[in-house]
Design a protein around this motif. Structure first.
Motif, PDB file in Angstrom:
ATOM      1  N   PHE A   1       0.271  17.484  -4.495  1.00  0.00           N
ATOM      2  CA  PHE A   1       1.475  18.145  -5.106  1.00  0.00           C
ATOM      3  C   PHE A   1       2.587  18.114  -4.091  1.00  0.00           C
ATOM      4  N   ALA A   2       2.588  17.760  -2.857  1.00  0.00           N
ATOM      5  CA  ALA A   2       3.626  17.478  -2.160  1.00  0.00           C
ATOM      6  C   ALA A   2       4.463  16.110  -2.210  1.00  0.00           C
ATOM      7  N   VAL A   3       3.494  14.983  -2.468  1.00  0.00           N
ATOM      8  CA  VAL A   3       4.102  13.631  -2.640  1.00  0.00           C
ATOM      9  C   VAL A   3       4.218  13.270  -3.991  1.00  0.00           C
ATOM     10  N   GLY A   4       3.335  13.768  -4.774  1.00  0.00           N
ATOM     11  CA  GLY A   4       3.104  13.410  -6.284  1.00  0.00           C
ATOM     12  C   GLY A   4       2.310  12.288  -6.533  1.00  0.00           C
ATOM     13  N   THR A   5       2.256  12.050  -7.933  1.00  0.00           N
ATOM     14  CA  THR A   5       1.455  10.775  -8.005  1.00  0.00           C
ATOM     15  C   THR A   5       2.291   9.641  -8.153  1.00  0.00           C
ATOM     16  N   PRO A   6       2.143   8.469  -7.876  1.00  0.00           N
ATOM     17  CA  PRO A   6       3.073   7.015  -8.018  1.00  0.00           C
ATOM     18  C   PRO A   6       3.362   6.927  -9.491  1.00  0.00           C
ATOM     19  N   LYS A   7       4.681   6.720  -9.596  1.00  0.00           N
ATOM     20  CA  LYS A   7       5.344   6.725 -10.921  1.00  0.00           C
ATOM     21  C   LYS A   7       4.966   5.282 -11.598  1.00  0.00           C
TER      22      LYS A   7
ATOM     23  N   MET B   1       0.736  -1.366   0.085  1.00  0.00           N
ATOM     24  CA  MET B   1      -0.021  -0.072  -0.001  1.00  0.00           C
ATOM     25  C   MET B   1       1.036   1.095  -0.048  1.00  0.00           C
ATOM     26  N   GLY B   2       0.717   2.237  -0.843  1.00  0.00           N
ATOM     27  CA  GLY B   2       1.564   3.480  -1.048  1.00  0.00           C
ATOM     28  C   GLY B   2       1.096   4.236   0.119  1.00  0.00           C
ATOM     29  N   VAL B   3       2.178   5.235   0.238  1.00  0.00           N
ATOM     30  CA  VAL B   3       2.046   6.339   1.403  1.00  0.00           C
ATOM     31  C   VAL B   3       0.900   7.217   1.266  1.00  0.00           C
ATOM     32  N   ARG B   4       0.405   7.553   0.200  1.00  0.00           N
ATOM     33  CA  ARG B   4      -0.626   8.340  -0.089  1.00  0.00           C
ATOM     34  C   ARG B   4      -2.089   7.416   0.431  1.00  0.00           C
ATOM     35  N   THR B   5      -1.968   6.327   0.036  1.00  0.00           N
ATOM     36  CA  THR B   5      -3.274   5.339   0.364  1.00  0.00           C
ATOM     37  C   THR B   5      -3.385   5.545   1.918  1.00  0.00           C
ATOM     38  N   LYS B   6      -1.880   5.200   2.417  1.00  0.00           N
ATOM     39  CA  LYS B   6      -2.242   4.870   3.907  1.00  0.00           C
ATOM     40  C   LYS B   6      -2.484   6.198   4.585  1.00  0.00           C
ATOM     41  N   ILE B   7      -2.240   7.429   4.167  1.00  0.00           N
ATOM     42  CA  ILE B   7      -2.506   8.897   4.632  1.00  0.00           C
ATOM     43  C   ILE B   7      -3.872   8.894   4.384  1.00  0.00           C
ATOM     44  N   ASN B   8      -4.487   8.740   3.254  1.00  0.00           N
ATOM     45  CA  ASN B   8      -6.200   8.760   2.887  1.00  0.00           C
ATOM     46  C   ASN B   8      -6.816   7.996   3.778  1.00  0.00           C
TER      47      ASN B   8
END
Ligand code: HEC
Length: 242
Positions: free
Chosen positions: A233-239, A1-8
């Motif tokens: 904008f801070a983390v960006g979209t996963p590549k 699980m990506g950082v953004r998903t965890k944060i969300n």
């Protein structure tokens, strides 16, 4: 699980938990406030009735003392004045009821119902008890009743409330010789019971709660959206991986 998903997911959990806690707190506070307002309304009506009782004793009784000698005038009786005035008041405010309930009343209209008898008996058992607040379900909806004891404060009351042979004959002619006698000094013979309807206040409380929670959820939603945009904008979209 990506950082953004965890944060969300974390933010979503905080949103659900926060809204739940806020909702429960707000619901309790709004309900308590609505109840306190109703109790205050009932207390004000009781105070009003007591003021009418006082006015009848100090102003009306002396004024009609002469006429009362030839004809019994219930208008000079505090219970009669307070009950009649509050009955008129109730016409404009349905469900707001003031009653001088008694176990052995002079006026049969003042006879205590079983629920009122229970309140009066509680006052009779505990002389220090100054007020009883009860919630009741009635066919017209839930009500709050606020009661205060009615005590025979002095011997002057017994002129009319001891025995029919002592009471003014003109009064016995009107009220009979069965009811409202046998009272004694310091006895709690009844209670001032003021009842106010709860339904309208409950409705208003529910509306207020819904408006408050809609507003709170809206503010949370906007905050979540902003955090999402900042993260973007801070983390960006996963590549994309090849
Ligand atoms: C001159 C006679 C008289 C005196 C004195 C009197 N009362 Fe009464 N009282 C009555 C009558 C008559 C009624 C019924 C009035 C009505 O029809 O509403 C009554 C009603 C009441 C009621 C309402 C319950 C019921 O019996 O219907 C209470 C409570 C009461 N009196 C308390 C008192 C107290 C307390 C005193 C003394 C401070 C007192 N009374 C003095 C005549 C009297």
């Amino acid at each position: 699980m990506g950082v953004r998903t965890k944060i969300n997911l974390g933010l979503l959990a905080a949103f659900v938990l926060g809204t739940g806690m806020l909702g429960s707190f707000a619901w309790n506070a709004i309900q308590q406030n609505a109840r306190a307002e109703l109790v205050r309304e009932a207390q004000m009506i009781t105070a009003q009735a007591s003021a009418i009782r006082g006015y009848t004793v100090t102003e009306i009784q002396p004024l009609l003392a002469e006429q009362s000698r030839t004809r019994f005038l219930p208008h000079t009786i505090p219970a009669f004045a307070a009950s009649s005035t509050e009955r008129d008041f109730s016409k404009g405010y349905p469900g707001y009821i003031y009653k001088e309930a008694a176990l052995n009343p002079t006026n049969p209209g003042h006879r205590a119902t079983p629920a009122e008898t229970a309140i009066i008996n509680d006052f009779r058992k505990d002389a220090a008890l100054k007020s009883i607040i009860r919630t009741l379900d009635t066919p017209d909806g839930p009500v709050i009743s606020v009661s205060r004891p009615l005590k025979i404060g002095n011997k002057a009351c017994l002129i009319c409330h001891s025995t029919p042979d002592v009471a003014p004959a003109s009064m016995v002619d009107v009220y009979g010789s069965e009811n409202g006698y046998g009272w004694s000094v310091d006895e709690t013979i009844g209670a001032q019971i003021t009842t106010v309807p709860m339904r309208a206040a409950e409705e208003r409380a529910r509306e207020l709660f819904i408006r408050f929670m809609t507003g709170a959820a809206g503010i949370y939603g906007v905050a979540l959206l902003l955090v999402g945009i900042i993260l973007h904008f801070a983390v960006g979209t996963p590549k994309a991986t090849a």
